[in-house]
Design a protein around this motif. Structure first.
Motif, PDB file in Angstrom:
ATOM      1  N   SER A 171      51.629 -28.988   1.125  1.00  0.00           N
ATOM      2  CA  SER A 171      50.908 -28.326   0.040  1.00  0.00           C
ATOM      3  C   SER A 171      51.602 -27.006  -0.301  1.00  0.00           C
ATOM      4  O   SER A 171      52.076 -26.309   0.600  1.00  0.00           O
ATOM      5  N   PRO A 172      51.659 -26.645  -1.574  1.00  0.00           N
ATOM      6  CA  PRO A 172      52.257 -25.363  -1.945  1.00  0.00           C
ATOM      7  C   PRO A 172      51.525 -24.213  -1.255  1.00  0.00           C
ATOM      8  O   PRO A 172      50.305 -24.218  -1.132  1.00  0.00           O
ATOM      9  N   GLY A 173      52.277 -23.261  -0.763  1.00  0.00           N
ATOM     10  CA  GLY A 173      51.681 -22.086  -0.138  1.00  0.00           C
ATOM     11  C   GLY A 173      51.406 -22.222   1.350  1.00  0.00           C
ATOM     12  O   GLY A 173      51.023 -21.258   1.993  1.00  0.00           O
ATOM     13  N   CYS A 174      51.608 -23.386   1.929  1.00  0.00           N
ATOM     14  CA  CYS A 174      51.389 -23.573   3.372  1.00  0.00           C
ATOM     15  C   CYS A 174      52.550 -22.940   4.130  1.00  0.00           C
ATOM     16  O   CYS A 174      53.716 -23.215   3.840  1.00  0.00           O
ATOM     17  N   ALA A 175      52.238 -22.102   5.098  1.00  0.00           N
ATOM     18  CA  ALA A 175      53.270 -21.400   5.870  1.00  0.00           C
ATOM     19  C   ALA A 175      53.906 -22.278   6.937  1.00  0.00           C
ATOM     20  O   ALA A 175      54.921 -21.909   7.523  1.00  0.00           O
ATOM     21  N   GLY A 193      55.109 -25.432   6.551  1.00  0.00           N
ATOM     22  CA  GLY A 193      55.970 -26.488   6.019  1.00  0.00           C
ATOM     23  C   GLY A 193      57.381 -26.430   6.564  1.00  0.00           C
ATOM     24  O   GLY A 193      57.886 -25.384   6.959  1.00  0.00           O
ATOM     25  N   LEU A 194      58.027 -27.589   6.601  1.00  0.00           N
ATOM     26  CA  LEU A 194      59.417 -27.694   7.024  1.00  0.00           C
ATOM     27  C   LEU A 194      60.274 -27.867   5.783  1.00  0.00           C
ATOM     28  O   LEU A 194      60.080 -28.817   5.019  1.00  0.00           O
ATOM     29  N   LEU A 195      61.211 -26.960   5.579  1.00  0.00           N
ATOM     30  CA  LEU A 195      62.121 -27.044   4.450  1.00  0.00           C
ATOM     31  C   LEU A 195      63.325 -27.871   4.896  1.00  0.00           C
ATOM     32  O   LEU A 195      64.103 -27.450   5.748  1.00  0.00           O
ATOM     33  N   LEU A 196      63.461 -29.049   4.337  1.00  0.00           N
ATOM     34  CA  LEU A 196      64.546 -29.958   4.671  1.00  0.00           C
ATOM     35  C   LEU A 196      65.584 -29.909   3.556  1.00  0.00           C
ATOM     36  O   LEU A 196      65.274 -30.188   2.401  1.00  0.00           O
ATOM     37  N   GLU A 197      66.802 -29.525   3.914  1.00  0.00           N
ATOM     38  CA  GLU A 197      67.919 -29.467   2.982  1.00  0.00           C
ATOM     39  C   GLU A 197      69.045 -30.308   3.577  1.00  0.00           C
ATOM     40  O   GLU A 197      69.886 -29.795   4.320  1.00  0.00           O
ATOM     41  N   PRO A 198      69.063 -31.617   3.279  1.00  0.00           N
ATOM     42  CA  PRO A 198      70.025 -32.504   3.922  1.00  0.00           C
ATOM     43  C   PRO A 198      71.477 -32.157   3.577  1.00  0.00           C
ATOM     44  O   PRO A 198      71.776 -31.737   2.463  1.00  0.00           O
ATOM     45  N   PRO A 206      57.170 -33.580  10.603  1.00  0.00           N
ATOM     46  CA  PRO A 206      56.744 -34.527   9.587  1.00  0.00           C
ATOM     47  C   PRO A 206      57.240 -35.958   9.821  1.00  0.00           C
ATOM     48  O   PRO A 206      57.013 -36.832   9.009  1.00  0.00           O
ATOM     49  N   TYR A 207      57.904 -36.177  10.951  1.00  0.00           N
ATOM     50  CA  TYR A 207      58.484 -37.494  11.205  1.00  0.00           C
ATOM     51  C   TYR A 207      57.480 -38.412  11.895  1.00  0.00           C
ATOM     52  O   TYR A 207      56.683 -37.970  12.724  1.00  0.00           O
ATOM     53  N   GLY A 229      72.028 -31.555  -1.480  1.00  0.00           N
ATOM     54  CA  GLY A 229      71.666 -30.822  -2.688  1.00  0.00           C
ATOM     55  C   GLY A 229      70.180 -30.870  -3.005  1.00  0.00           C
ATOM     56  O   GLY A 229      69.694 -30.110  -3.819  1.00  0.00           O
ATOM     57  N   GLU A 230      69.442 -31.775  -2.350  1.00  0.00           N
ATOM     58  CA  GLU A 230      67.984 -31.852  -2.555  1.00  0.00           C
ATOM     59  C   GLU A 230      67.285 -30.913  -1.582  1.00  0.00           C
ATOM     60  O   GLU A 230      67.828 -30.560  -0.534  1.00  0.00           O
ATOM     61  N   THR A 231      66.082 -30.522  -1.944  1.00  0.00           N
ATOM     62  CA  THR A 231      65.229 -29.724  -1.075  1.00  0.00           C
ATOM     63  C   THR A 231      63.885 -30.422  -0.976  1.00  0.00           C
ATOM     64  O   THR A 231      63.312 -30.808  -2.002  1.00  0.00           O
ATOM     65  N   HIS A 232      63.391 -30.601   0.245  1.00  0.00           N
ATOM     66  CA  HIS A 232      62.103 -31.250   0.481  1.00  0.00           C
ATOM     67  C   HIS A 232      61.254 -30.321   1.339  1.00  0.00           C
ATOM     68  O   HIS A 232      61.712 -29.836   2.372  1.00  0.00           O
TER      69      HIS A 232
END
Length: 89
Positions: free
Chosen positions: A36-40, A42-47, A65-66, A18-21
């Motif tokens: 950073s906001p607006g960076c293309a 980024g990795l959207l992690l939705e566990p 990001p690991y 339910g979280e989004t990172h």
């Protein structure tokens, strides 16, 4: 770009369903491991399950990001490995 701090340890983060990172994959974010906001890049992690992830904060990982341990040079022996985490040695 500033020289990475070799004593900057990775972040252990608990992520939950339910979280989004939004996590940084390029290593240029001033708020690593978050992107950073607006960076293309980024990795959207939705566990889908609760887990712990080890996230890079120095920007040197080849698995952003690991954390892959790139922040710490190889060391021979247990004493030498522990010494990497003590400033001034």
């Amino acid at each position: 770009m500033a020289e990475p701090d070799p004593f900057l340890l990775p972040e252990v983060r608990q992520v939950n369903p339910g979280e989004t990172h939004l996590l940084c994959r390029c290593g240029r974010s001033p708020v690593l491991p978050d992107c950073s906001p607006g960076c293309a890049e980024g990795l959207l992690l939705e566990p889908v399950r609760q887990q712990f992830v080890l996230l890079c904060r120095c920007g040197q990982s080849r698995r952003m990001p690991y954390c892959d341990g790139s922040h710490s040079p190889p060391a021979q022996g247990l004493k030498a490995r522990w010494r990497r985490f003590a400033k001034g040695d």
